[in-house]
Design an enzyme around this catalytic site. Structure first.
Site, PDB file in Angstrom:
ATOM      1  N   GLN A  84      12.191  -3.777  16.795  1.00 43.35           N
ATOM      2  CA  GLN A  84      12.912  -2.729  17.516  1.00 43.35           C
ATOM      3  C   GLN A  84      13.022  -3.015  19.009  1.00 43.35           C
ATOM      4  O   GLN A  84      13.578  -2.218  19.757  1.00 43.35           O
ATOM      5  CB  GLN A  84      12.209  -1.387  17.296  1.00 43.35           C
ATOM      6  N   HIS A 148       8.363   0.761  17.936  1.00 41.41           N
ATOM      7  CA  HIS A 148       7.989   1.907  18.779  1.00 41.41           C
ATOM      8  C   HIS A 148       7.842   1.539  20.257  1.00 41.41           C
ATOM      9  O   HIS A 148       6.802   1.733  20.877  1.00 41.41           O
ATOM     10  CB  HIS A 148       6.696   2.553  18.251  1.00 41.41           C
ATOM     11  N   TYR A 250       1.392  16.532  23.062  1.00 44.26           N
ATOM     12  CA  TYR A 250       2.306  16.871  21.968  1.00 44.26           C
ATOM     13  C   TYR A 250       1.755  16.494  20.588  1.00 44.26           C
ATOM     14  O   TYR A 250       2.461  16.602  19.591  1.00 44.26           O
ATOM     15  CB  TYR A 250       3.687  16.263  22.247  1.00 44.26           C
TER      16      TYR A 250
END
Length: 369
Positions: A84, A148, A250
């Protein structure tokens, strides 16, 4: 003669008929602006009406306002294009007309793999080269894995920069404040750390961190109040939209609305005291990438709405605000929305998006506009 024909195709303006697509805002014109792109990742508008597009393999292209002529920009950093990773986001700051600065995020080669980095250079007067490029932030050490990286860039109202950093597949690192994995970082334009960052001056922490507990945020945008929102990938289910608050956690990988790809439970469940809840989550996952928050522009009834691209289901998800919560109101699914990698509101209020699978950029506007 064949060579001349190729040059005409490459460098003459496109004359393409708009396709009319239906939506809750009425009929929309979807117009091809440019194609022939190779794994496009991000786009940014220039003040002269032109625009920039990054290609993940390491190419930055400058297009003229008509979308036809294109220039491959020289002077880019070396990127590690694997998995990625590669050349990722591109940001043109508000003072570009004076500074001519262009910011890039990318996977920077390191001794044992790669880490997400942010750098800046000055676009030459002829628009053909990034001059004096330098790295102003780097995730170090990164990882040998290829997933990621993040990594969207947003210029805050005060001129600082936000960058989303993926956890690189190292889940526990997203809760480790001594590392920037799985965080949103905030830095000054020169890479220095603003003194009002939540962890500035605290021993054992990375002072760049603005929020943490993220998995892999690939969409980021400011709302009309100047607040930062991000979209991030969950695992199997649990893709999120989050309103980013200073110093907030989060939750990844302690809480999530999804499951591991094996089907196993993630962490403790969906909630824990001291960990922020998403404003919206998708289950099943849509693989969100790119985020636009619309102004009071061209689209009747869509003012202030969120548009998130989907890599998995080939669509654009439209979400409406309900206070600080969101609800999905519509899915725009057309032949053009094949693996939507980035989506932006243009200066004229139109919506532009990148289709990774089609290697193309499109413009959406109400029919006839």
């Amino acid at each position: 003669m064949r060579f001349i024909a190729i040059l005409i195709v490459m460098f003459c303006p496109l004359t393409v008929q708009a396709e009319t697509r239906q939506s809750s805002a009425g009929p929309l014109d979807v117009t091809l602006i440019a194609d022939g792109l190779r794994t496009p990742w991000a786009l940014a508008f220039l003040p002269d009406g032109g625009f920039l597009i990054s290609e993940r393999a390491g190419t930055l292209l400058r297009f003229a306002a008509d979308g036809g002529s294109r220039t491959k920009i020289a002077g880019l950093p070396e990127v590690r294009s694997a998995g990625q990773g590669g050349l990722l986001d591109v940001l043109v700051p508000r003072d570009f007309a004076q500074s001519r600065q262009v910011y890039l995020s990318y996977s920077r080669p390191q001794a044992h793999g790669a880490g997400t980095a942010v750098g800046v250079g000055r676009l030459s007067a002829d628009g053909a080269r990034l001059e004096d490029f330098r790295v102003i932030f780097e995730m170090a050490p990164g990882s040998s894995g290829g997933r990621h990286f993040g990594s969207r860039l947003v210029e805050a109202p005060d001129g600082t920069l936000f960058a989303t950093i993926g956890e690189r597949g190292d889940r526990p690192a997203a809760q480790d404040l001594s590392r920037v994995h799985g965080s949103v970082v905030r830095i000054a334009r020169d890479g220095s750390v603003p003194g009002d960052n939540p962890f500035a001056g605290r021993d054992g922490t990375r002072a760049e961190i603005w929020s943490f507990g993220h998995r892999n945020a690939q969409g980021a945008a400011l709302d009309g109040e100047g607040r930062l929102w991000v979209t991030e990938h969950g695992a199997r289910g649990g893709d999120e939209v989050n309103l980013i608050r200073r110093g907030a956690n989060y939750g990844w990988p302690v809480i999530s609305y999804g499951r591991h790809y094996s089907g196993a439970k993630i962490g403790e469940g969906t909630a824990r005291e001291g960990m922020a809840q998403p404003a919206w989550y998708w289950d099943p996952s849509i693989a969100p990438s790119g985020l636009a928050i619309l102004s009071d522009g061209l689209f009747d009834g869509w003012q202030g709405d969120f548009l998130a691209g989907s890599l998995k289901f080939d669509l654009i998800s439209r979400l409406e605000r309900q206070g600080d919560a969101l609800v999905e109101a519509e899915r725009l699914e057309w032949p053009e929305t094949a693996r939507v990698r980035d989506i932006r509101e243009a200066p004229d209020g139109a919506i532009w998006f990148l289709s990774e699978d089609r290697g193309a950029i499109y413009r959406i506007a109400p029919a006839g506009k």
